[in-house]
Design an enzyme around this catalytic site. Structure first.
Site, PDB file in Angstrom:
ATOM      1  N   SER A  99     -32.891 -12.947  -9.218  1.00 41.84           N
ATOM      2  CA  SER A  99     -31.718 -12.124  -8.948  1.00 41.84           C
ATOM      3  C   SER A  99     -30.692 -12.295 -10.079  1.00 41.84           C
ATOM      4  CB  SER A  99     -31.142 -12.488  -7.576  1.00 41.84           C
ATOM      5  OG  SER A  99     -30.273 -11.488  -7.105  1.00 41.84           O
ATOM      6  N   ASP A 233     -37.861  -5.494  -0.860  1.00 42.32           N
ATOM      7  CA  ASP A 233     -36.546  -5.981  -1.283  1.00 42.32           C
ATOM      8  C   ASP A 233     -35.455  -4.996  -0.863  1.00 42.32           C
ATOM      9  OD1 ASP A 233     -34.291  -6.930  -2.685  1.00 42.32           O
ATOM     10  OD2 ASP A 233     -35.494  -7.588  -4.381  1.00 42.32           O
ATOM     11  N   HIS A 261     -36.388  -9.937  -0.959  1.00 40.55           N
ATOM     12  CA  HIS A 261     -35.670 -10.288  -2.174  1.00 40.55           C
ATOM     13  C   HIS A 261     -35.985 -11.710  -2.634  1.00 40.55           C
ATOM     14  CE1 HIS A 261     -32.635  -9.835  -5.221  1.00 40.55           C
ATOM     15  NE2 HIS A 261     -31.914 -10.843  -4.761  1.00 40.55           N
TER      16      HIS A 261
END
Length: 324
Positions: A99, A233, A261
């Site tokens: 991320s 996600d 995610h």
């Protein structure tokens, strides 16, 4: 949760940095995402430590690291990781970023190519503009004050319990709420809230992500890159993985089915298998000042026009679902 090695601390530039170190062998640097900490990698550290020296820090402003009024830009984080590795006596790493940590990983590779063996991006920022409304909301005026109210003990407990209950239903669109609940709980610390606000404002505005790898993606021609995403996600769309087909055509792209995610938490063994195969199948990048100069001099002219404009182009999703 798998037990992690004991947390270590080192002071750099007057700020305490927390990290976990495990295993022996070629070095892996695992960088967590926004609002998370080193524990997000707990399901994979023991498995990876069988082959590698694994360094898992709490980024500044997160976890047990200090949360000063400081530089929370991706460039500042890349500098911090360079300094941590230097203190630990580690010269080069395969850098793995999840991320926001993916953005830091890309920035680290850009700033310090001579210290980067490979890049692994996990549901990474910086590959397209879209991002969840919750992240965009952090940039709005009043966020700090509102979260001060929403993280009062009674309110916070109800909110986190509701998120975990929804995640437990098994619905794919809700699977990430368990991790979101942990991030929400961490906001009870006003210093953590302030740090997160500074981080987000450096990379996101109300329209979405403002930091992109598009204009420098051609530099990956000199460095092996792997991209891993969860097909379900809900934070950063899996279609961003398709942008890699144009931005970095030599990259390996893996989409893990039935994952959100946090694919490294949803399917840790599958995730480790992907990393092992990627590392086995590629040679560490060899830094050449002349090659780097050549790429910088010619790259802008050979890139797609969309990438030159700073926007990730859209391409068909050319991926292979990871095997068990």
């Amino acid at each position: 949760m798998t037990a992690l090695p004991e947390l270590e601390f080192v002071e750099i530039h007057g700020h305490k940095r927390a990290f976990v170190r495990a295993g022996t062998g070629p070095a892996l640097l695992l960088l967590h995402g926004l609002g998370c900490d080193h524990t997000t990698w707990a399901p994979v550290v023991e498995l990876l430590a069988k082959r590698y020296t694994v360094i898992v820090p709490d980024l500044l402003g997160h976890g047990r690291s200090d949360k000063p009024r400081a530089d929370y830009s991706v460039g500042g984080y890349a500098n911090g990781m360079r300094d941590l590795l230097t203190v630990l006596g580690i010269e080069t790493v395969t850098v793995v970023g999840h991320s926001f940590g993916g953005g830091v990983a890309m920035q680290f590779a850009y700033q310090f190519p001579e210290r980067t063996d490979r890049i692994v991006l996990v549901a990474s920022g910086g590959l397209g503009p879209e991002v969840s409304p919750a992240l965009r909301a952090i940039t709005t005026p009043g966020f700090h004050q509102l979260m001060g109210v929403l993280t009062l003990p009674g309110v916070r407990h109800v909110g986190t319990a509701a998120m975990r209950a929804l995640a437990a239903t098994g619905q794919r669109s809700l699977r990430d709420l368990r991790e979101v609940a942990a991030i929400y709980d961490s906001f009870k610390d006003p210093h953590a809230r302030a740090a997160i606000r500074h981080v987000v404002r450096a990379v996101i505005d109300w329209q979405g992500q403002i930091v992109s790898m598009a204009d420098r993606a051609y530099l990956t021609d000199a460095m092996p890159i792997c991209v891993v995403w969860g097909r379900n996600d809900q934070v950063i769309p899996v279609r961003h993985a398709s942008n890699v087909a144009v931005l970095a055509p030599t990259a390996q792209v893996q989409v893990i089915p039935n994952a959100g995610h946090f694919p490294h938490k949803d399917h840790p063994q599958r995730f480790v298998k992907i990393l092992n195969q990627f590392i086995r199948s590629t040679e560490p990048a060899t830094y050449s000042r002349e090659r780097w100069r050549e790429l910088l001099a010619t790259g802008a002219r050979i890139m797609p026009l969309e990438a030159q404009a700073g926007e990730a182009p859209v391409a068909p999703l050319r991926v292979v679902d990871a095997g068990a």
